[in-house]
Design a protein around this motif. Structure first.
Motif, PDB file in Angstrom:
ATOM      1  N   ASN A  81       0.936  -1.313  -0.117  1.00 19.77           N
ATOM      2  CA  ASN A  81      -0.009   0.004   0.009  1.00 19.77           C
ATOM      3  C   ASN A  81       0.754   1.176  -0.209  1.00 19.77           C
ATOM      4  N   LYS A  82       2.108   1.228  -0.495  1.00 19.33           N
ATOM      5  CA  LYS A  82       2.860   2.277  -0.733  1.00 19.33           C
ATOM      6  C   LYS A  82       3.708   2.041  -1.994  1.00 19.33           C
ATOM      7  N   GLN A  83       4.282   3.067  -2.326  1.00 19.63           N
ATOM      8  CA  GLN A  83       5.208   3.080  -3.543  1.00 19.63           C
ATOM      9  C   GLN A  83       6.732   2.727  -3.207  1.00 19.63           C
ATOM     10  N   HIS A  84       7.290   1.950  -4.119  1.00 22.78           N
ATOM     11  CA  HIS A  84       8.637   1.617  -3.788  1.00 22.78           C
ATOM     12  C   HIS A  84       9.674   2.679  -3.821  1.00 22.78           C
ATOM     13  N   PHE A  85      10.676   3.063  -3.243  1.00 21.32           N
ATOM     14  CA  PHE A  85      11.417   4.174  -3.075  1.00 21.32           C
ATOM     15  C   PHE A  85      12.468   4.215  -4.447  1.00 21.32           C
ATOM     16  N   TYR A  86      12.497   3.272  -5.283  1.00 23.21           N
ATOM     17  CA  TYR A  86      13.184   3.175  -6.525  1.00 23.21           C
ATOM     18  C   TYR A  86      12.347   3.804  -7.581  1.00 23.21           C
ATOM     19  N   ILE A  87      10.905   4.066  -7.325  1.00 16.86           N
ATOM     20  CA  ILE A  87       9.924   4.385  -8.403  1.00 16.86           C
ATOM     21  C   ILE A  87      10.224   5.959  -8.857  1.00 16.86           C
ATOM     22  N   LYS A  88      11.016   6.734  -7.969  1.00 12.97           N
ATOM     23  CA  LYS A  88      11.298   8.021  -8.275  1.00 12.97           C
ATOM     24  C   LYS A  88      12.411   8.065  -9.363  1.00 12.97           C
ATOM     25  N   LEU A  89      13.313   7.095  -9.145  1.00 17.45           N
ATOM     26  CA  LEU A  89      14.433   7.047 -10.330  1.00 17.45           C
ATOM     27  C   LEU A  89      13.973   6.681 -11.644  1.00 17.45           C
ATOM     28  N   TYR A  90      12.813   6.092 -11.873  1.00 16.25           N
ATOM     29  CA  TYR A  90      12.198   5.585 -13.010  1.00 16.25           C
ATOM     30  C   TYR A  90      10.870   6.410 -13.676  1.00 16.25           C
ATOM     31  N   GLU A  91      10.823   7.733 -13.034  1.00 20.75           N
ATOM     32  CA  GLU A  91       9.546   8.315 -13.260  1.00 20.75           C
ATOM     33  C   GLU A  91       9.625   8.831 -14.867  1.00 20.75           C
ATOM     34  N   SER A  92      10.656   9.115 -15.374  1.00 26.74           N
ATOM     35  CA  SER A  92      10.696   9.329 -16.979  1.00 26.74           C
ATOM     36  C   SER A  92      10.650   8.349 -17.635  1.00 26.74           C
ATOM     37  N   ASP A  93      10.915   7.013 -17.151  1.00 26.01           N
ATOM     38  CA  ASP A  93      10.901   5.984 -18.037  1.00 26.01           C
ATOM     39  C   ASP A  93       9.122   5.623 -17.866  1.00 26.01           C
ATOM     40  N   LEU A  94       8.387   5.808 -16.791  1.00 27.46           N
ATOM     41  CA  LEU A  94       6.985   5.503 -16.564  1.00 27.46           C
ATOM     42  C   LEU A  94       6.468   6.535 -17.661  1.00 27.46           C
ATOM     43  N   LYS A  95       6.704   7.681 -17.607  1.00 28.04           N
ATOM     44  CA  LYS A  95       5.991   8.728 -18.495  1.00 28.04           C
ATOM     45  C   LYS A  95       6.227   8.463 -19.850  1.00 28.04           C
ATOM     46  N   MET A  96       7.629   8.013 -20.181  1.00 25.94           N
ATOM     47  CA  MET A  96       7.671   7.371 -21.657  1.00 25.94           C
ATOM     48  C   MET A  96       6.721   6.180 -21.836  1.00 25.94           C
ATOM     49  N   ARG A  97       6.661   5.369 -20.999  1.00 26.17           N
ATOM     50  CA  ARG A  97       5.758   4.242 -21.237  1.00 26.17           C
ATOM     51  C   ARG A  97       4.292   4.655 -21.389  1.00 26.17           C
ATOM     52  N   ASP A  98       3.841   5.588 -20.621  1.00 23.37           N
ATOM     53  CA  ASP A  98       2.705   5.949 -20.801  1.00 23.37           C
ATOM     54  C   ASP A  98       2.193   6.759 -22.103  1.00 23.37           C
ATOM     55  N   LYS A  99       3.425   7.409 -22.301  1.00 27.05           N
ATOM     56  CA  LYS A  99       3.266   8.101 -23.777  1.00 27.05           C
ATOM     57  C   LYS A  99       3.119   7.000 -24.930  1.00 27.05           C
ATOM     58  N   LEU A 100       3.975   6.282 -24.862  1.00 20.29           N
ATOM     59  CA  LEU A 100       3.838   5.075 -25.916  1.00 20.29           C
ATOM     60  C   LEU A 100       2.554   4.421 -25.979  1.00 20.29           C
ATOM     61  N   ASN A 101       1.990   4.029 -24.512  1.00 19.48           N
ATOM     62  CA  ASN A 101       0.788   3.343 -24.803  1.00 19.48           C
ATOM     63  C   ASN A 101      -0.348   4.134 -25.208  1.00 19.48           C
ATOM     64  N   SER A 102      -0.441   5.413 -24.863  1.00 20.41           N
ATOM     65  CA  SER A 102      -1.305   6.224 -25.385  1.00 20.41           C
ATOM     66  C   SER A 102      -1.089   6.571 -26.764  1.00 20.41           C
ATOM     67  N   PHE A 103       0.047   6.476 -27.212  1.00 21.40           N
ATOM     68  CA  PHE A 103       0.153   6.650 -28.884  1.00 21.40           C
ATOM     69  C   PHE A 103      -0.412   5.450 -29.444  1.00 21.40           C
TER      70      PHE A 103
END
Length: 175
Positions: A82-104
């Motif tokens: 019920n909380k985010q992993h602390f490494y998730i901040k390191l991969y925010e840009s990768d997550l945003k890129m994945r979301d953009k690709l998924n929306s595309f």
């Protein structure tokens, strides 16, 4: 050759134990870090070598697959703890890129969009994308050109300085 440790992760990649999920996230993080560091070294020192360029492309594919596995583990960790992993901040840009690709991808496969709208969107997308390897190669070439021009200019300046000293040389006579 893989160790028993790797088999444990490959046999049961999804677990309901937060400790195991955390260990898997750590392992995937180290793998991505190592591959990105390797790619940086290849780009820096071996960008002219065709075999290294091939290795770079293969590493990018492995990084992409590892990122996908890491995102799954992040989601699992969040559900379990019920909380985010602390490494998730390191991969925010990768997550945003994945979301953009998924929306595309979802836009591209949307039947309600006309073919011309899809083609227009894809052409705009192509204009915004850059091949980082190509850009890095061009920057390296430009740097070499500038260094060569600087060296040539310094050589000409030294020659000009030597020529001006010889023209003013009157054999030591003073008037």
């Amino acid at each position: 050759m893989t160790s028993d440790h790797d088999y444990k992760h490959n046999d049961n990649p999804l677990s309901n134990d937060p400790i195991i999920v955390n260990d898997e996230i750590d392992r995937l993080h180290r793998k991505i870090f190592h591959l990105r560091r390797t790619n940086t070294e290849i780009r820096k020192y071996y960008s002219d070598d065709a075999d290294c360029a091939q290795a770079l492309q293969e590493n990018l594919i492995v990084i992409d697959h590892t990122l996908q596995a890491l995102f799954v583990q992040f989601e699992l960790y969040q559900q379990l703890c019920n909380k985010q992993h602390f490494y998730i901040k390191l991969y925010e840009s990768d997550l945003k890129m994945r979301d953009k690709l998924n929306s595309f991808t979802s836009f591209q496969n949307d039947p309600s969009q006309s073919l011309s709208q899809q083609q227009q969107h894809s052409s705009v997308k192509k204009l915004k994308e850059f091949d980082l390897d190509y850009v890095a190669q061009k920057l390296k070439e430009k740097t070499k050109e500038l260094q060569a021009a600087k060296t040539q200019t310094q050589t000409q300046t030294k020659d000009d300085d030597n020529d001006t000293n010889n023209d003013d040389d009157d054999g030591g006579f003073t008037l």
